[in-house]
Design a protein around this motif. Structure first.
Motif, short mmCIF file in Angstrom:
data_model
loop_
_atom_site.label_atom_id
_atom_site.label_comp_id
_atom_site.label_asym_id
_atom_site.label_seq_id
_atom_site.Cartn_x
_atom_site.Cartn_y
_atom_site.Cartn_z
N ILE A 7 -11.16 -20.25 10.09
CA ILE A 7 -10.04 -20.76 10.39
C ILE A 7 -8.92 -19.72 10.30
CG2 ILE A 7 -7.97 -22.60 9.93
CD1 ILE A 7 -10.32 -24.25 8.75
N PRO A 8 -8.22 -19.48 11.35
CA PRO A 8 -7.07 -18.18 11.37
C PRO A 8 -6.18 -18.56 10.16
CG PRO A 8 -6.79 -19.74 13.43
CD PRO A 8 -8.29 -19.92 12.68
N ASN A 9 -5.95 -17.57 9.33
CA ASN A 9 -4.88 -17.54 8.41
C ASN A 9 -3.59 -16.95 8.84
OD1 ASN A 9 -6.63 -18.56 6.26
ND2 ASN A 9 -7.68 -16.56 6.14
N SER A 10 -3.45 -16.55 9.96
CA SER A 10 -2.31 -15.88 10.44
C SER A 10 -2.35 -15.40 12.11
CB SER A 10 -1.84 -14.48 9.61
OG SER A 10 -2.76 -13.48 10.23
N LEU A 11 -1.28 -15.37 12.53
CA LEU A 11 -1.19 -15.02 13.91
C LEU A 11 -1.78 -13.84 14.40
CD1 LEU A 11 2.49 -16.23 15.16
CD2 LEU A 11 0.01 -17.62 15.64
N SER A 12 -2.17 -13.02 13.24
CA SER A 12 -2.92 -11.93 13.75
C SER A 12 -4.07 -11.79 13.83
CB SER A 12 -2.61 -10.55 12.64
OG SER A 12 -3.14 -11.50 11.40
N GLU A 13 -4.79 -12.99 13.79
CA GLU A 13 -6.23 -13.60 13.95
C GLU A 13 -6.34 -14.21 15.14
OE1 GLU A 13 -7.83 -15.25 10.30
OE2 GLU A 13 -6.59 -13.73 9.09
N ASN A 71 4.66 -21.84 13.95
CA ASN A 71 6.11 -22.07 13.85
C ASN A 71 6.80 -20.85 13.12
OD1 ASN A 71 6.03 -24.84 14.45
ND2 ASN A 71 5.03 -25.39 12.69
N ASP A 72 6.17 -19.89 12.69
CA ASP A 72 6.73 -18.74 11.98
C ASP A 72 7.18 -17.76 13.17
OD1 ASP A 72 5.44 -19.42 9.70
OD2 ASP A 72 3.47 -18.10 10.05
N LYS A 73 8.31 -17.37 12.70
CA LYS A 73 9.16 -16.27 13.39
C LYS A 73 8.91 -14.76 12.74
CE LYS A 73 12.54 -19.64 14.80
NZ LYS A 73 14.12 -19.86 14.64
N PRO A 74 7.81 -14.03 13.19
CA PRO A 74 7.48 -12.94 12.65
C PRO A 74 8.49 -11.87 12.97
CG PRO A 74 5.96 -13.37 14.35
CD PRO A 74 6.88 -14.60 14.39
N SER A 75 8.65 -10.88 11.83
CA SER A 75 9.54 -9.71 12.16
C SER A 75 8.71 -8.98 13.02
CB SER A 75 9.40 -8.81 10.96
OG SER A 75 10.46 -9.80 9.85
N LEU A 76 9.26 -7.94 13.75
CA LEU A 76 8.80 -7.18 14.81
C LEU A 76 7.45 -6.30 14.30
CD1 LEU A 76 8.73 -5.98 17.63
CD2 LEU A 76 10.34 -4.04 17.00
N VAL A 77 6.40 -6.31 14.73
CA VAL A 77 5.08 -5.74 14.64
C VAL A 77 5.14 -4.51 15.36
CG1 VAL A 77 2.67 -5.76 14.74
CG2 VAL A 77 3.78 -7.84 14.14
N SER A 78 5.29 -3.37 14.70
CA SER A 78 5.81 -2.27 15.44
C SER A 78 4.47 -1.44 15.62
CB SER A 78 6.47 -1.15 14.76
OG SER A 78 5.95 -0.83 13.44
N PHE A 80 -0.26 -1.84 15.87
CA PHE A 80 -1.26 -2.85 15.65
C PHE A 80 -2.54 -1.73 15.97
CE2 PHE A 80 0.17 -4.38 19.71
CZ PHE A 80 -0.97 -4.34 20.61
N LYS A 81 -3.85 -2.24 15.73
CA LYS A 81 -5.02 -1.54 16.26
C LYS A 81 -5.78 -2.44 16.98
CE LYS A 81 -5.79 2.47 13.03
NZ LYS A 81 -7.02 2.85 12.09
N LEU A 82 -6.20 -1.87 18.22
CA LEU A 82 -7.02 -2.79 19.11
C LEU A 82 -8.27 -1.96 19.59
CD1 LEU A 82 -7.27 -5.38 20.87
CD2 LEU A 82 -5.75 -4.24 22.48
N ASN A 83 -9.48 -2.42 19.41
CA ASN A 83 -10.69 -1.78 19.83
C ASN A 83 -10.46 -0.36 19.42
OD1 ASN A 83 -11.56 -4.33 20.87
ND2 ASN A 83 -10.27 -3.95 22.64
N ASP A 148 -6.45 -8.94 24.16
CA ASP A 148 -7.22 -8.94 22.91
C ASP A 148 -6.12 -8.47 22.00
OD1 ASP A 148 -9.69 -9.86 23.78
OD2 ASP A 148 -10.16 -7.75 24.24
N MET A 149 -4.92 -8.55 22.34
CA MET A 149 -3.66 -7.95 21.26
C MET A 149 -3.65 -9.36 20.24
SD MET A 149 -0.25 -7.61 23.27
CE MET A 149 0.80 -7.41 21.80
#
Length: 216
Positions: A7-13, A71-78, A80-83, A148-149
């Motif tokens: 189960i994802p714990n955050s939107l990052s998942e 329902n979260d309003k995340p602060s700007l993710v400046s 992230f790592k992808l592949n 995939d982001m």
């Protein structure tokens, strides 16, 4: 046999591609139980045949957890790592090229092509020094990589642009109150993208409404 569920714990998942898959299900299906089952299948990476074997109370708990993430309003993710590649949010939006702005304006309100909007905003980082970095030049053909982001980056970028639009609108309103219509006209004439601000803001309003997954 026990079923292992991630189960994802955050939107990052959760990925943009997963969210787009779910939106299509939500749009094309009317049966709530099927939509709920597909939600668990997509966001928990579970086969549908295993989803239907879960206890009802467990599925309700999973749906509640996943829905709450949106329902979260995340602060700007400046960044992230992808592949194996580090991506960074465009450090100078004022320097967007005309073609970049057109693509961003065209696709930011279209979930079917959201990766194309994110491709304008997030690019592979070339050089990084402390909090500053440079990014690759815009390559429209790289858009599919952004499927995939992580969704926290997607939503944070949307909220960032939304807030930026509100700030621009407030500046324009204050100027109008202080100086009259002539100031507003001069402001719009001095901005290459001024005419599109209201349309851009309206598109983001619709996006924010669509971002919420309702509990059935």
């Amino acid at each position: 046999m026990a079923i292992k569920i991630q189960i994802p714990n955050s939107l990052s998942e959760i990925t943009l591609g997963q969210y787009k898959r779910f939106l299509k299900i939500q749009k094309n299906e009317t049966e709530d139980r099927f939509i709920n089952a597909k939600m668990i299948e997509i966001f928990c990476n579970l086969d549908l045949k295993d989803v239907v074997r879960l206890k009802l109370r467990d599925t309700n708990d999973i749906i509640s957890v996943v829905s709450e993430l949106f329902n979260d309003k995340p602060s700007l993710v400046s960044k992230f790592k992808l592949n194996g590649t580090e991506y960074g949010f465009h450090p100078e939006l004022d320097d967007l090229l005309l073609g970049e702005y057109i693509d961003l304006d065209n696709f930011i309100g279209d979930w079917d092509n959201m990766e194309k909007a994110m491709n304008v905003l997030y690019r592979p980082i070339l050089v990084s020094l402390k909090n500053k970095y440079s990014i690759e030049e815009y390559q429209i053909e790289n858009a599919d990589n952004l499927l995939d982001m992580p969704m926290d980056a997607v939503m944070s970028a949307i909220f960032f642009l939304w807030n930026l639009g509100l700030e621009l609108s407030q500046v324009m309103t204050n100027s109008l109150e202080q100086e009259g219509e002539q100031v507003l006209t001069q402001f719009l004439d001095s901005q290459t993208n001024g005419v599109g601000i209201n349309q851009f803001t309206d598109s983001l309003k619709e996006i924010l409404q669509d971002l919420k997954i309702s509990l059935n």
